[in-house]
Design an enzyme around this catalytic site. Sequence first.
Site, PDB file in Angstrom:
ATOM      1  N   LEU A   1      -0.730   4.662   6.435  1.00 17.46           N
ATOM      2  CA  LEU A   1      -1.858   4.480   7.356  1.00 17.46           C
ATOM      3  C   LEU A   1      -2.958   3.675   6.677  1.00 17.46           C
ATOM      4  CD1 LEU A   1      -2.248   7.876   9.248  1.00 17.46           C
ATOM      5  CD2 LEU A   1      -0.823   5.917   9.758  1.00 17.46           C
TER       6      LEU A   1
ATOM      7  N   HIS B   1      -8.573   7.368  10.644  1.00 14.28           N
ATOM      8  CA  HIS B   1      -7.202   7.664  11.079  1.00 14.28           C
ATOM      9  C   HIS B   1      -6.755   8.947  10.384  1.00 14.28           C
ATOM     10  CE1 HIS B   1      -6.199   6.031   7.187  1.00 14.28           C
ATOM     11  NE2 HIS B   1      -6.680   4.836   7.519  1.00 14.28           N
TER      12      HIS B   1
ATOM     13  N   MET C   1     -15.152   3.851   5.323  1.00 13.03           N
ATOM     14  CA  MET C   1     -15.729   2.693   6.007  1.00 13.03           C
ATOM     15  C   MET C   1     -15.446   2.801   7.508  1.00 13.03           C
ATOM     16  SD  MET C   1     -15.540  -0.476   3.383  1.00 13.03           S
ATOM     17  CE  MET C   1     -13.880  -0.963   3.695  1.00 13.03           C
TER      18      MET C   1
ATOM     19  N   VAL D   1      -1.003   9.280   3.710  1.00 13.31           N
ATOM     20  CA  VAL D   1      -0.399   9.729   4.972  1.00 13.31           C
ATOM     21  C   VAL D   1       0.341   8.537   5.567  1.00 13.31           C
ATOM     22  CG1 VAL D   1      -0.845  10.684   7.266  1.00 13.31           C
ATOM     23  CG2 VAL D   1      -2.240  11.406   5.315  1.00 13.31           C
TER      24      VAL D   1
ATOM     25  N   ALA E   1     -13.440   3.597  11.211  1.00 14.08           N
ATOM     26  CA  ALA E   1     -12.125   3.367  11.844  1.00 14.08           C
ATOM     27  C   ALA E   1     -11.167   4.456  11.367  1.00 14.08           C
ATOM     28  CB  ALA E   1     -11.600   1.961  11.533  1.00 14.08           C
TER      29      ALA E   1
ATOM     30  N   HIS F   1      -7.706   9.503   6.726  1.00 17.22           N
ATOM     31  CA  HIS F   1      -9.070  10.009   6.500  1.00 17.22           C
ATOM     32  C   HIS F   1      -9.145  11.491   6.848  1.00 17.22           C
ATOM     33  CE1 HIS F   1      -9.992   5.636   7.392  1.00 17.22           C
ATOM     34  NE2 HIS F   1     -10.562   5.800   6.219  1.00 17.22           N
TER      35      HIS F   1
ATOM     36  N   GLN G   1      -8.535   1.847  -7.007  1.00 15.73           N
ATOM     37  CA  GLN G   1      -9.897   2.313  -6.688  1.00 15.73           C
ATOM     38  C   GLN G   1     -10.099   3.744  -7.204  1.00 15.73           C
ATOM     39  OE1 GLN G   1     -12.131   1.800  -2.845  1.00 15.73           O
ATOM     40  NE2 GLN G   1     -11.323   3.811  -2.394  1.00 15.73           N
TER      41      GLN G   1
HETATM   42  O1  PAF Z   1     -11.889   3.311   0.342  1.00 15.59           O
HETATM   43  C1  PAF Z   1     -12.856   2.957   1.064  1.00 15.59           C
HETATM   44  O2  PAF Z   1     -12.847   3.148   2.276  1.00 15.59           O
HETATM   45  C2  PAF Z   1     -14.052   2.281   0.422  1.00 15.59           C
HETATM   46  O3  PAF Z   1     -13.664   1.474  -0.631  1.00 15.59           O
HETATM   47  C3  PAF Z   1     -15.137   3.285  -0.027  1.00 15.59           C
HETATM   48  C4  PAF Z   1     -14.627   4.208  -1.109  1.00 15.59           C
HETATM   49  C5  PAF Z   1     -15.599   4.102   1.163  1.00 15.59           C
HETATM   50  C6  PAF Z   1     -16.345   2.524  -0.587  1.00 15.59           C
HETATM   51  O4  PAF Z   1     -16.902   1.676   0.355  1.00 15.59           O
END
Ligand code: PAF
Length: 273
Positions: free
Chosen positions: A181, A31, A27, A173, A29, A34, A150
């Site tokens: 983070l 860091h 989504m 991380v 932003a 990611h 998730q």
């Molecule tokens: O973990 C996230 O950033 C969100 O839940 C995802 C998997 C990108 C779905 O919008």
Amino acid sequence: MQIIRDIEGLQAVRKGLQGSVGFVPTMGALHHGHLSLIQKARAENDHVIVSIFVNPTQFLPGEDLDKYPRREEADRKICELAGVDILFMPDVSTMYHKDEVKLKAPAYLGYILEGHRRPGHFDGVVQVVMKLFNLTQPTRAYFGKKDAQQLRILQKMAEDFFLPLEIVPVDTVREDDGLALSSRNVYLSDEERQKALSISKSLKRASRLIMAGELNVETIKREMMEMMQAIDVEYVAIVDRDFHPLEKVQIKNTIILVAARVGETRLIDNLWI
Ligand code: PAF
């Protein structure tokens, strides 16, 4: 790096890709958390696709959808430097139609803990991730272990819908001081940030207790709660890998999860045993 915002463009480019595709949905932003997903995807695949889409259907009314940090320019640079091949950045009207067919998260896994606090959140996650999987057709998709519930739900979605892809879990991380983070850490004031450290400290305490032979879940929870008195703990849960509550920690089959509010900011963290 190609930046694509429309469905037809993405589908056409995906058709032309030979070899394996690693996909990192985000989504934005971005860091270092990611970045570690992207780096793993880069190391393990011929092509890497990253998506940036702040998915409205996974936010509940009153949550931070409108103020969720958006940093398109910085994110674009990070992706470029990390060797991403395709950056998909659709807008809401591109991703969603009126009166859609809806997916639902599993009745148990989707509605306990995070799903209990945020009912419907995981319905929105599975809805958007299924769309993104269909568009990107990845060989492997990368998700952080910080969002443990998730991750499990998406693994289950892949199993239940026979999706021909591998879900790859990636370690959380942390900052040097232990804070996990999160894009939401930017909301924390200095004072709140200090308080937020009690979450990772309590998990460290749990880890030490377990290493010393303490496996009783209630004892571990009590010790953890004692360390988090300055913040508003929503839950501490000690569950197996399928999220069933445990009475005793099972080595290699346990996740300890914390959700807490620090000021206005809701944070989650966990430890895999
Ligand atoms: O973990 C996230 O950033 C969100 O839940 C995802 C998997 C990108 C779905 O919008």
